[in-house]
Write a protein that holds these residues in place. Sequence first.
Motif, PDB file in Angstrom:
ATOM      1  N   SER A  92       1.273  -1.253  -0.126  1.00 53.13           N
ATOM      2  CA  SER A  92      -0.049  -0.310  -0.107  1.00 53.13           C
ATOM      3  C   SER A  92       0.834   1.180   0.116  1.00 53.13           C
ATOM      4  N   PRO A  93       0.029   2.229  -0.445  1.00 53.06           N
ATOM      5  CA  PRO A  93       1.236   3.411  -0.418  1.00 53.06           C
ATOM      6  C   PRO A  93       1.631   3.958   1.113  1.00 53.06           C
ATOM      7  N   GLY A  94       2.992   4.218   0.735  1.00 58.07           N
ATOM      8  CA  GLY A  94       3.638   4.554   2.363  1.00 58.07           C
ATOM      9  C   GLY A  94       4.190   5.551   2.580  1.00 58.07           C
ATOM     10  N   PRO A  95       5.161   5.724   3.189  1.00 59.71           N
ATOM     11  CA  PRO A  95       5.623   7.368   3.678  1.00 59.71           C
ATOM     12  C   PRO A  95       6.283   8.773   2.129  1.00 59.71           C
ATOM     13  N   VAL A  96       5.389   9.487   1.900  1.00 56.41           N
ATOM     14  CA  VAL A  96       6.080  10.682   1.007  1.00 56.41           C
ATOM     15  C   VAL A  96       8.173  10.500   0.902  1.00 56.41           C
ATOM     16  N   LEU A  97       8.147  10.733   0.271  1.00 58.61           N
ATOM     17  CA  LEU A  97       9.662  10.473  -0.475  1.00 58.61           C
ATOM     18  C   LEU A  97      10.510  11.674  -0.906  1.00 58.61           C
ATOM     19  N   GLY A  98       9.795  12.269  -1.581  1.00 62.05           N
ATOM     20  CA  GLY A  98      10.128  13.440  -2.432  1.00 62.05           C
ATOM     21  C   GLY A  98       9.009  13.597  -3.300  1.00 62.05           C
ATOM     22  N   LEU A  99       9.174  15.027  -3.627  1.00 55.91           N
ATOM     23  CA  LEU A  99       8.082  15.679  -4.508  1.00 55.91           C
ATOM     24  C   LEU A  99       8.856  15.255  -5.693  1.00 55.91           C
ATOM     25  N   ILE A 100       8.296  14.782  -7.004  1.00 58.34           N
ATOM     26  CA  ILE A 100       8.748  14.330  -7.937  1.00 58.34           C
ATOM     27  C   ILE A 100       8.805  15.862  -9.353  1.00 58.34           C
ATOM     28  N   GLY A 101       7.476  15.946  -8.929  1.00 63.26           N
ATOM     29  CA  GLY A 101       7.535  17.196  -9.989  1.00 63.26           C
ATOM     30  C   GLY A 101       6.603  17.903 -10.260  1.00 63.26           C
ATOM     31  N   VAL A 102       5.668  19.573 -10.496  1.00 64.74           N
ATOM     32  CA  VAL A 102       4.995  19.802 -10.038  1.00 64.74           C
ATOM     33  C   VAL A 102       3.695  20.393 -11.921  1.00 64.74           C
ATOM     34  N   ILE A 103       2.570  19.588 -12.274  1.00 65.44           N
ATOM     35  CA  ILE A 103       2.099  20.191 -13.338  1.00 65.44           C
ATOM     36  C   ILE A 103       1.179  21.846 -13.356  1.00 65.44           C
ATOM     37  N   ASP A 104       0.903  22.437 -14.471  1.00 67.98           N
ATOM     38  CA  ASP A 104       0.191  23.428 -14.610  1.00 67.98           C
ATOM     39  C   ASP A 104      -0.967  23.389 -14.602  1.00 67.98           C
ATOM     40  N   THR A 105      -2.096  22.966 -14.271  1.00 68.10           N
ATOM     41  CA  THR A 105      -3.146  22.313 -14.791  1.00 68.10           C
ATOM     42  C   THR A 105      -4.112  23.593 -16.184  1.00 68.10           C
ATOM     43  N   PRO A 106      -3.514  24.528 -15.552  1.00 68.21           N
ATOM     44  CA  PRO A 106      -4.234  25.105 -16.625  1.00 68.21           C
ATOM     45  C   PRO A 106      -3.670  25.158 -18.144  1.00 68.21           C
ATOM     46  N   GLY A 107      -2.586  24.781 -18.070  1.00 71.14           N
ATOM     47  CA  GLY A 107      -2.367  24.024 -19.434  1.00 71.14           C
ATOM     48  C   GLY A 107      -2.677  22.564 -20.159  1.00 71.14           C
ATOM     49  N   ILE A 108      -3.253  22.421 -19.182  1.00 66.68           N
ATOM     50  CA  ILE A 108      -3.986  20.465 -19.985  1.00 66.68           C
ATOM     51  C   ILE A 108      -5.704  21.309 -20.736  1.00 66.68           C
ATOM     52  N   PRO A 109      -5.329  20.668 -21.902  1.00 69.15           N
ATOM     53  CA  PRO A 109      -6.131  20.912 -22.731  1.00 69.15           C
ATOM     54  C   PRO A 109      -7.762  20.204 -21.707  1.00 69.15           C
ATOM     55  N   MET A 110      -8.610  21.033 -21.783  1.00 68.69           N
ATOM     56  CA  MET A 110     -10.147  20.576 -21.808  1.00 68.69           C
ATOM     57  C   MET A 110     -10.856  18.958 -22.900  1.00 68.69           C
ATOM     58  N   GLY A 111     -10.825  18.064 -22.959  1.00 69.21           N
ATOM     59  CA  GLY A 111     -11.444  17.246 -22.984  1.00 69.21           C
ATOM     60  C   GLY A 111     -10.488  16.225 -23.341  1.00 69.21           C
ATOM     61  N   ALA A 112      -9.095  16.172 -23.608  1.00 73.14           N
ATOM     62  CA  ALA A 112      -8.285  16.082 -24.291  1.00 73.14           C
ATOM     63  C   ALA A 112      -7.388  15.519 -23.699  1.00 73.14           C
ATOM     64  N   PHE A 113      -6.611  14.145 -23.939  1.00 73.21           N
ATOM     65  CA  PHE A 113      -5.812  13.085 -22.986  1.00 73.21           C
ATOM     66  C   PHE A 113      -4.168  13.991 -23.004  1.00 73.21           C
ATOM     67  N   SER A 114      -3.696  14.495 -22.489  1.00 70.91           N
ATOM     68  CA  SER A 114      -2.145  14.363 -22.624  1.00 70.91           C
ATOM     69  C   SER A 114      -1.362  14.159 -22.077  1.00 70.91           C
ATOM     70  N   ASP A 115      -0.175  13.335 -21.905  1.00 73.06           N
ATOM     71  CA  ASP A 115       1.135  13.019 -21.419  1.00 73.06           C
ATOM     72  C   ASP A 115       2.017  13.756 -21.199  1.00 73.06           C
ATOM     73  N   TYR A 116       2.433  14.090 -19.612  1.00 75.60           N
ATOM     74  CA  TYR A 116       3.353  15.012 -19.201  1.00 75.60           C
ATOM     75  C   TYR A 116       4.766  14.409 -18.445  1.00 75.60           C
ATOM     76  N   VAL A 117       5.394  14.878 -19.368  1.00 75.98           N
ATOM     77  CA  VAL A 117       7.137  14.016 -18.519  1.00 75.98           C
ATOM     78  C   VAL A 117       7.697  14.914 -17.428  1.00 75.98           C
ATOM     79  N   LEU A 118       7.702  14.772 -16.196  1.00 77.44           N
ATOM     80  CA  LEU A 118       8.343  15.221 -15.062  1.00 77.44           C
ATOM     81  C   LEU A 118       9.093  15.205 -14.802  1.00 77.44           C
ATOM     82  N   PRO A 119      10.331  16.281 -14.291  1.00 75.39           N
ATOM     83  CA  PRO A 119      11.508  16.558 -14.189  1.00 75.39           C
ATOM     84  C   PRO A 119      11.884  15.878 -13.857  1.00 75.39           C
ATOM     85  N   ASP A 120      14.234  15.635 -13.992  1.00 80.05           N
ATOM     86  CA  ASP A 120      14.439  14.810 -13.239  1.00 80.05           C
ATOM     87  C   ASP A 120      14.672  15.034 -11.793  1.00 80.05           C
ATOM     88  N   PHE A 121      14.086  13.653 -11.805  1.00 78.40           N
ATOM     89  CA  PHE A 121      14.084  13.265  -9.480  1.00 78.40           C
ATOM     90  C   PHE A 121      14.943  13.685  -8.899  1.00 78.40           C
TER      91      PHE A 121
END
Length: 218
Positions: A92-121
Amino acid sequence: MRRLICYPFLLALTLLFAVGQTGRADAFNDLYNSLGSTPAGTDPIAGNWGPLADSFTTGIWGVDPFYVTVRLQGTPTICCVEAWLLGDISDSPGPVLGLIGVIDTPGIPMGAFSDYVLPDFTADYWNPLLPNTRYWVELTAPTAGASWAWTASAGGVGVAGQSFANQEGTGSFLVFPDTNGPYQMEVTGVPEPPGISLLFAVVLLVAARTILRPKGAQ
């Protein structure tokens, strides 16, 4: 004459083995990839359903660095989606190890699926992922506006045997096997270190020297 021929040959073979193993460890490998499947629906990241999470497991190598790609669908919102790396406790999900990245949701198109690559962790989490270890990617959002796609297929690299989790208004994670519809993401990384292979190469070289040493040599 045989010893003069065999020793350079074994030395060259050993060095080629070591270089080959090091080169292989520099290549990115998929640890988990469900992006090749068709989306079947979405779950909202905020609200009663969220946070949302899906697990992946490393192989025989540690991994550093690694990248995460998630498939999202959006609506207008004023904030963001945060991706976190979690440990595992009893599958089951355990302790938080760190932040992978942040996605700015206003940039996500409505009704469409988009793939977002998060930064080098590695910029946030300085330890490589441990070998043969389960981790979780968790998505959180303070306000509604983005959903994580899921698929009806459990196919794809590393998907078998994993699980996804959501809260469904309970305030705690409910965990289900990925055969019930995994969230869509890709986790890819560089296996490291190649220390075992290099150690084996050194042992092979020492063994070759010992076997081929002329009788009476010190």
